[in-house]
Design a protein around this motif. Sequence first.
Motif, short mmCIF file in Angstrom:
data_model
loop_
_atom_site.label_atom_id
_atom_site.label_comp_id
_atom_site.label_asym_id
_atom_site.label_seq_id
_atom_site.Cartn_x
_atom_site.Cartn_y
_atom_site.Cartn_z
N VAL A 180 18.49 52.22 -22.87
CA VAL A 180 19.09 53.12 -21.89
C VAL A 180 18.64 54.55 -22.14
CG1 VAL A 180 21.26 54.13 -21.07
CG2 VAL A 180 21.09 51.65 -21.40
N PHE A 184 16.71 55.70 -18.79
CA PHE A 184 17.79 56.02 -17.85
C PHE A 184 17.34 56.83 -16.64
CE2 PHE A 184 17.62 59.72 -20.57
CZ PHE A 184 17.91 60.79 -19.73
N HIS A 188 18.71 52.49 -13.28
CA HIS A 188 20.13 52.84 -13.25
C HIS A 188 21.04 51.61 -13.22
CE1 HIS A 188 18.88 56.86 -11.11
NE2 HIS A 188 18.42 56.77 -12.36
N VAL A 190 22.31 47.64 -14.59
CA VAL A 190 22.41 46.81 -15.80
C VAL A 190 21.39 45.69 -15.79
CG1 VAL A 190 23.96 45.32 -17.14
CG2 VAL A 190 24.87 47.35 -16.01
N TYR A 193 18.12 46.24 -17.83
CA TYR A 193 18.27 46.20 -19.29
C TYR A 193 18.59 44.79 -19.77
CZ TYR A 193 18.32 51.17 -18.51
OH TYR A 193 17.97 52.44 -18.12
N ILE A 220 25.25 53.58 -19.00
CA ILE A 220 24.11 54.07 -18.21
C ILE A 220 24.49 55.34 -17.45
CG2 ILE A 220 22.51 53.54 -16.33
CD1 ILE A 220 22.86 50.54 -17.14
N HIS A 221 25.62 55.28 -16.77
CA HIS A 221 26.06 56.43 -15.98
C HIS A 221 26.34 57.65 -16.86
CE1 HIS A 221 27.47 53.92 -12.26
NE2 HIS A 221 26.17 53.96 -12.39
N ARG A 223 24.94 58.38 -19.64
CA ARG A 223 23.66 58.93 -20.12
C ARG A 223 22.99 59.76 -19.02
NH1 ARG A 223 20.75 61.69 -21.81
NH2 ARG A 223 19.05 61.46 -23.31
#
Length: 291
Positions: A180, A184, A188, A190, A193, A220-221, A223
Motif C-alpha cells: 500500500v 497507493f 485504491h 483492496v 493488493y 488504503i484510504h 495512506r
Amino acid sequence: MVFENSNEILSLYELDPANSQLACDVRETDMTLIWNVAGRMDITVDKVPFQLGKNQIIFLTEFHRIDQIEIESARMIRFNQPFYCVVNHDNEVGSKGLLFFGANGIPVISIEEAEIRDFELTWELFKTEMQKSDILQQDMLQALLKRMLILSVRKLRQSSNFHKIDRTQGEIIREFNYLVDKHFTVHHNVAFYASQLNKSPKTLSNLFSLVSSRTPLNIIHDRIMTHARRQINYSNLSIKEIAYELGYDDVQTFSRFFKSKEGVSPGHYREQQEQPVLQQGNIANRTGIVA
C-alpha cells in the motif's frame, strides 16, 4: 557521532534543547529512530502532534516532515539506505511494513522496565563502536543496528496483536502494508493488493480483523489522505495537481473523497492550515516585530 563510508552514513546523537533541530535535518533515504529518555517529548510530524513518554521510540522515514520538536533528552539513530536497506534485508530484521514503509501510521513503541537493559546495552555498544576505526567497524555497526531494529520489531509485534496470529499471517499483513505504501497513488482498491498477495479481498479483511479494527480499505484510504494532507501543507501544487498525483483523473471525485474523510474540502483545508501563519504575521506587525 557520524560514521561515513562514501555514501553510506550512520549517525548517533544525544539530543537536548540546544541541538534538537538536528532531528529535522533529514536527507534522501534517511531512516530515523528517536528514543525519548526524559519525562516527555513533544514532536509534530506532518502537522500531527505526538507526545512521547519516557522510553518511547518513534520511527520515521525520509518522507516524514518534522515540523517541531521539544525535548529534554533523547537519543537518535539515523541511517540511510546505502548503509542498511531495510527492504533488501527484510529477512534479517522483519521491519518492512512495521517500523518503516508501512501504511499503518507512524509507529511508536514503549519500552517496559524489564526490556530497558537490552536497549541500553545496544546504545552503549553503538557509542563504543562509533569511536573505533578499522576494517570491521561497518560490519559491527550494521550488526548493532540490526539488533536495535529486531528489539523494536519484537516490541511492536507484542503491542499490535501480532501475537494472535501465526508467522505466515503476520507476513501477509506486513507485505500488505508495504505494498500500500508503495502503490497507493495508483491502486485504491483492496482487490489489487489481494491479487498481489494471492489472497481474496475477503481473506484479507478476515485476517486484519484479528489484529485491528481497521479494514484493508481503511488503511488504503488513510495512506492516500496522509499524502494528500502532506502535499496540501507543504507543496505549491494545486488541488487538481495533487488529485492527479494521487491517481484521480477527476478533481471532483478527489474532493468528495477528501471531504468525506476530513470533513472539509481540500481547498478549505488548505485555507485552515494557512490561517495560523497569517494570524501570527498580523500579530508580529502589530507589535512591531520584523519577520
